[in-house]
Every structure is written in C-alpha cells, then in structure tokens.
Design a protein around this motif. Structure first.
Motif, PDB file in Angstrom:
ATOM      1  N   GLN A 134       0.836  -1.215   0.000  1.00 18.94           N
ATOM      2  CA  GLN A 134       0.000   0.000   0.000  1.00 18.94           C
ATOM      3  C   GLN A 134       0.867   1.259   0.000  1.00 18.94           C
ATOM      4  O   GLN A 134       0.534   2.255  -0.643  1.00 18.94           O
ATOM      5  CB  GLN A 134      -0.965   0.012   1.186  1.00 18.94           C
ATOM      6  N   ASP A 135       2.006   1.224   0.693  1.00 17.91           N
ATOM      7  CA  ASP A 135       2.928   2.362   0.669  1.00 17.91           C
ATOM      8  C   ASP A 135       3.411   2.633  -0.751  1.00 17.91           C
ATOM      9  O   ASP A 135       3.558   3.788  -1.159  1.00 17.91           O
ATOM     10  CB  ASP A 135       4.129   2.115   1.588  1.00 17.91           C
ATOM     11  N   ASP A 165       0.538   4.195  -2.657  1.00 15.07           N
ATOM     12  CA  ASP A 165       0.352   5.574  -2.214  1.00 15.07           C
ATOM     13  C   ASP A 165       1.424   6.520  -2.759  1.00 15.07           C
ATOM     14  O   ASP A 165       1.227   7.736  -2.772  1.00 15.07           O
ATOM     15  CB  ASP A 165       0.337   5.648  -0.683  1.00 15.07           C
ATOM     16  N   SER A 166       2.550   5.984  -3.219  1.00 11.55           N
ATOM     17  CA  SER A 166       3.645   6.810  -3.722  1.00 11.55           C
ATOM     18  C   SER A 166       3.571   7.059  -5.230  1.00 11.55           C
ATOM     19  O   SER A 166       4.443   7.725  -5.782  1.00 11.55           O
ATOM     20  CB  SER A 166       4.991   6.156  -3.390  1.00 11.55           C
TER      21      SER A 166
END
Length: 157
Positions: A129-130, A133-134
C-alpha cells in the motif's frame, strides 16, 4: 553542468524483491540511472507507466522480456528499447534466463527513494500500500495487461 560519476565500489545496492538487485547510479533532474540484475524466475517490474519520463533499457547480459503496450519483446544482450511517457510497460527475465540491464529515465526526478521503498517492502519494513500511495510522487502508475499476466502463466510448468 559537471560530470556525473558513480564508483561501483560505493554505489548503493538494493534488494527490491527475491532474485532482484538494483544498483543506484545517478538521480538528477535530467537523468535517473540504475542497473538491475534478475535471477531466473524473478518477478521483475509489474505493469506500469510514467506520465512525465521516457524509460529506457539496455540489456547487458541474459534475456529480458519487456511489455510495451500489449506487445511482449524479448531482448538479448546488447539490445536497447525506449518507452515513451504514457505507454504501459513491464519487464522481467525471459523464462529460463537471468538478465542484467541498464535502466534510465529522462527526465530524472528523484526516483532513488522509490527504489529504497521497494527495498523496505522486501525487508518487511513497509507495505505494498505504501508503494501504491507513492504513485504520484514517483510518477509510477500501475496498470493491467492480459498479455503480461498470460506470459507468466504460460511460463509455468
């Protein structure tokens, strides 16, 4: 502009996934470059596109499969391909092969932190998810391709 030099002995290397190693070379506003080595069976990079940068690949050893739009090209050592902004692509070693590739982006844009994030995900210190999100920060937007997903299935025994 002054020259850009990175010494192999001091270049940062990141294990971004099982069987995959990225070595960081330069990351300026004009140019981002790295090398990537893939063991046989490594997943490589998923289907994605960039809105601002052309990404280019020069295979230095082995064989690399690369998706461009919905067509898969197999590149051998010495082959080169450039993918313009907005075109979805993915890459991985060709089935049964390893691959080593020089990868560049123009313009560059501070992508090294994206590679470091991949390394943290591989080490269990960050999440997928990181990465999602980036996407806007690193101009790395994920997509789908039946041609690419079919390639992986057809390579399985």
């Amino acid at each position: 502009m002054t020259e850009i030099a990175t010494r192999a002995a001091t270049a940062e290397a990141i294990q971004d996934a099982p069987g995959s190693l990225i070595t960081l070379l330069t990351d300026t506003a004009e140019l981002t470059c790295n090398t990537a080595t893939f063991d046989e069976g490594a997943a490589g990079a998923p289907v994605h596109f960039h809105t601002k940068a052309t990404e280019f690949f020069h295979v230095t050893a082995g064989r690399l499969d690369i998706l461009v739009d919905d067509e898969i090209h197999t590149l051998d050592a010495g082959d080169f391909i450039a993918v313009p902004p907005g075109v979805k692509h993915a890459f991985a070693p060709a089935p049964g092969h390893t691959a080593a590739v020089f990868v560049g982006f123009t313009p560059g844009m501070g992508r090294f932190d994206y590679y470091r994030l991949l390394g943290r995900v591989n080490a269990g210190e960050a999440t997928v998810q990181d990465i999602k999100d980036s996407s806007a920060t690193y101009d790395n937007h994920y997509a789908e391709s039946s041609a690419w997903s079919g390639r992986r299935r057809s390579a399985e025994p």
